[in-house]
Write a protein that holds these residues in place. Structure first.
Motif, PDB file in Angstrom:
ATOM      1  N   ASP A  96       0.859  -1.231  -0.068  1.00 42.61           N
ATOM      2  CA  ASP A  96       0.228   0.089   0.106  1.00 42.61           C
ATOM      3  C   ASP A  96       0.858   1.061  -0.135  1.00 42.61           C
ATOM      4  N   TRP A  97       0.912   1.838  -1.153  1.00 43.69           N
ATOM      5  CA  TRP A  97       2.102   3.002  -1.239  1.00 43.69           C
ATOM      6  C   TRP A  97       1.420   4.146  -0.186  1.00 43.69           C
ATOM      7  N   ASN A  98       0.332   4.190   0.160  1.00 42.34           N
ATOM      8  CA  ASN A  98      -0.162   5.488   1.042  1.00 42.34           C
ATOM      9  C   ASN A  98       0.464   4.915   2.503  1.00 42.34           C
ATOM     10  N   VAL A  99       0.554   3.754   2.913  1.00 43.43           N
ATOM     11  CA  VAL A  99       1.196   3.386   4.049  1.00 43.43           C
ATOM     12  C   VAL A  99       2.655   3.442   3.957  1.00 43.43           C
ATOM     13  N   GLN A 100       3.027   3.327   2.798  1.00 48.30           N
ATOM     14  CA  GLN A 100       4.627   3.844   2.609  1.00 48.30           C
ATOM     15  C   GLN A 100       4.920   5.302   2.791  1.00 48.30           C
ATOM     16  N   ALA A 101       3.849   5.837   2.214  1.00 50.97           N
ATOM     17  CA  ALA A 101       4.192   7.609   2.500  1.00 50.97           C
ATOM     18  C   ALA A 101       3.912   7.875   3.844  1.00 50.97           C
ATOM     19  N   GLU A 102       3.378   7.287   4.476  1.00 50.38           N
ATOM     20  CA  GLU A 102       2.961   7.565   6.076  1.00 50.38           C
ATOM     21  C   GLU A 102       4.250   7.194   6.750  1.00 50.38           C
ATOM     22  N   ILE A 103       5.014   6.205   6.524  1.00 46.51           N
ATOM     23  CA  ILE A 103       6.063   5.572   7.169  1.00 46.51           C
ATOM     24  C   ILE A 103       7.131   6.647   6.827  1.00 46.51           C
ATOM     25  N   ALA A 104       7.181   7.066   5.574  1.00 47.06           N
ATOM     26  CA  ALA A 104       8.414   8.088   4.992  1.00 47.06           C
ATOM     27  C   ALA A 104       8.208   9.462   5.823  1.00 47.06           C
ATOM     28  N   ALA A 105       6.862   9.726   5.736  1.00 49.13           N
ATOM     29  CA  ALA A 105       6.673  10.992   6.481  1.00 49.13           C
ATOM     30  C   ALA A 105       6.905  10.943   8.040  1.00 49.13           C
ATOM     31  N   LYS A 106       6.688   9.914   8.698  1.00 46.87           N
ATOM     32  CA  LYS A 106       7.092   9.720   9.931  1.00 46.87           C
ATOM     33  C   LYS A 106       8.570   9.764  10.210  1.00 46.87           C
ATOM     34  N   ASN A 107       9.170   9.032   9.280  1.00 43.94           N
ATOM     35  CA  ASN A 107      10.706   8.834   9.625  1.00 43.94           C
ATOM     36  C   ASN A 107      11.413  10.486   9.331  1.00 43.94           C
ATOM     37  N   TYR A 108      10.900  11.103   8.225  1.00 44.99           N
ATOM     38  CA  TYR A 108      11.451  12.513   8.144  1.00 44.99           C
ATOM     39  C   TYR A 108      10.980  13.511   9.535  1.00 44.99           C
ATOM     40  N   MET A 109       9.711  13.322   9.884  1.00 42.23           N
ATOM     41  CA  MET A 109       9.463  14.109  11.077  1.00 42.23           C
ATOM     42  C   MET A 109      10.184  13.745  12.337  1.00 42.23           C
ATOM     43  N   ASP A 110      10.650  12.538  12.530  1.00 43.43           N
ATOM     44  CA  ASP A 110      11.391  12.167  13.522  1.00 43.43           C
ATOM     45  C   ASP A 110      12.826  12.550  13.789  1.00 43.43           C
ATOM     46  N   THR A 111      13.268  12.935  12.397  1.00 40.95           N
ATOM     47  CA  THR A 111      14.567  13.609  12.243  1.00 40.95           C
ATOM     48  C   THR A 111      14.786  14.990  11.977  1.00 40.95           C
ATOM     49  N   GLN A 112      13.712  15.394  11.237  1.00 39.06           N
ATOM     50  CA  GLN A 112      13.735  16.987  10.858  1.00 39.06           C
ATOM     51  C   GLN A 112      12.686  17.664  11.407  1.00 39.06           C
ATOM     52  N   SER A 113      12.576  19.073  11.078  1.00 39.01           N
ATOM     53  CA  SER A 113      11.192  19.651  11.130  1.00 39.01           C
ATOM     54  C   SER A 113      10.758  20.271   9.741  1.00 39.01           C
ATOM     55  N   PHE A 114       9.657  20.060   9.622  1.00 38.57           N
ATOM     56  CA  PHE A 114       9.168  20.332   8.143  1.00 38.57           C
ATOM     57  C   PHE A 114       8.112  21.348   8.212  1.00 38.57           C
ATOM     58  N   SER A 115       7.622  21.921   7.420  1.00 39.89           N
ATOM     59  CA  SER A 115       6.197  22.433   7.139  1.00 39.89           C
ATOM     60  C   SER A 115       5.595  21.650   6.266  1.00 39.89           C
ATOM     61  N   ARG A 116       4.163  21.807   6.132  1.00 42.60           N
ATOM     62  CA  ARG A 116       3.475  20.736   5.319  1.00 42.60           C
ATOM     63  C   ARG A 116       4.097  20.832   3.824  1.00 42.60           C
ATOM     64  N   SER A 117       4.205  22.102   3.403  1.00 40.32           N
ATOM     65  CA  SER A 117       4.537  22.263   2.064  1.00 40.32           C
ATOM     66  C   SER A 117       6.047  21.488   1.711  1.00 40.32           C
ATOM     67  N   GLY A 118       6.865  22.002   3.019  1.00 31.55           N
ATOM     68  CA  GLY A 118       8.120  21.063   2.719  1.00 31.55           C
ATOM     69  C   GLY A 118       8.203  19.763   2.609  1.00 31.55           C
ATOM     70  N   LEU A 119       7.367  19.121   3.499  1.00 33.83           N
ATOM     71  CA  LEU A 119       7.355  17.665   3.772  1.00 33.83           C
ATOM     72  C   LEU A 119       6.668  17.017   2.446  1.00 33.83           C
ATOM     73  N   ILE A 120       5.578  17.575   1.857  1.00 32.48           N
ATOM     74  CA  ILE A 120       4.978  17.056   0.715  1.00 32.48           C
ATOM     75  C   ILE A 120       6.252  17.533  -0.292  1.00 32.48           C
ATOM     76  N   GLU A 121       6.940  18.207  -0.442  1.00 37.56           N
ATOM     77  CA  GLU A 121       7.796  18.642  -1.639  1.00 37.56           C
ATOM     78  C   GLU A 121       8.775  17.409  -1.367  1.00 37.56           C
ATOM     79  N   GLN A 122       9.298  17.158  -0.229  1.00 40.19           N
ATOM     80  CA  GLN A 122      10.430  16.101   0.034  1.00 40.19           C
ATOM     81  C   GLN A 122       9.712  14.864  -0.566  1.00 40.19           C
ATOM     82  N   LEU A 123       8.566  14.436  -0.080  1.00 45.50           N
ATOM     83  CA  LEU A 123       8.187  13.214  -0.338  1.00 45.50           C
ATOM     84  C   LEU A 123       8.001  12.982  -2.087  1.00 45.50           C
ATOM     85  N   GLU A 124       7.324  14.136  -2.534  1.00 46.34           N
ATOM     86  CA  GLU A 124       7.315  14.131  -3.960  1.00 46.34           C
ATOM     87  C   GLU A 124       8.798  13.873  -4.666  1.00 46.34           C
ATOM     88  N   PHE A 125       9.620  14.574  -4.213  1.00 45.84           N
ATOM     89  CA  PHE A 125      11.007  14.418  -4.468  1.00 45.84           C
ATOM     90  C   PHE A 125      11.735  12.962  -4.399  1.00 45.84           C
TER      91      PHE A 125
END
Length: 142
Positions: A96-125
């Motif tokens: 489920d690619w949505n679940v994978q996106a959830e995990i990736a978002a959590k991993n990023y947020m555990d190590t860095q601070s992001f705005s909503r748009s910044g996190l979305i941009e990173q995930l799209e990248f």
């Protein structure tokens, strides 16, 4: 460089070509639910050793979580699998690619601070589709 490789590895699922790959295996499985197990066995029998190994590697990466389709394909190619074997593997894993996106978002947020748009941009990248990236951001409260 390690961060870029890790980030690429965490995100898979971008591009319309990749999105088109997923429904085909799902449709064939959905069209014959009773034959689901034998079909999976038949596909394995028809698969090359390299394809079977690529599928096993893909499943291992997905257990770690946070991969987009494209990120997973790129990681498999980085490991030395051919483009064809990497694409075969991504098309033949249950994910489920949505679940994978959830995990990736959590991993990023555990190590860095992001705005909503910044996190979305990173995930799209990292290879997630816009919808998957937005879902990932939603899942962490952004």
């Amino acid at each position: 460089m390690a961060v870029a490789i890790a980030a690429a590895g965490f995100l898979v699922g971008c591009g319309s070509a990749d999105d088109g790959d997923s429904p085909e295996p799902a449709e064939s499985v959905a069209s014959e639910p009773a034959a689901e197990s034998p079909e999976a066995g038949d596909e394995k029998d028809d698969a090359t050793v390299a394809q079977e190994n690529a599928v096993a590697s893909a499943q291992s990466y997905l257990e770690m979580g946070g991969f987009s389709k494209q990120g997973l394909t790129d990681q498999l190619k980085f490991e030395g699998y051919s483009n064809a074997d990497a694409k075969y593997a991504v098309a033949h894993v249950d994910v489920d690619w949505n679940v994978q996106a959830e995990i990736a978002a959590k991993n990023y947020m555990d190590t860095q601070s992001f705005s909503r748009s910044g996190l979305i941009e990173q995930l799209e990248f990292d290879g997630f589709t816009a919808k998957q990236a937005e879902h990932g951001a939603d899942s962490v409260g952004l």
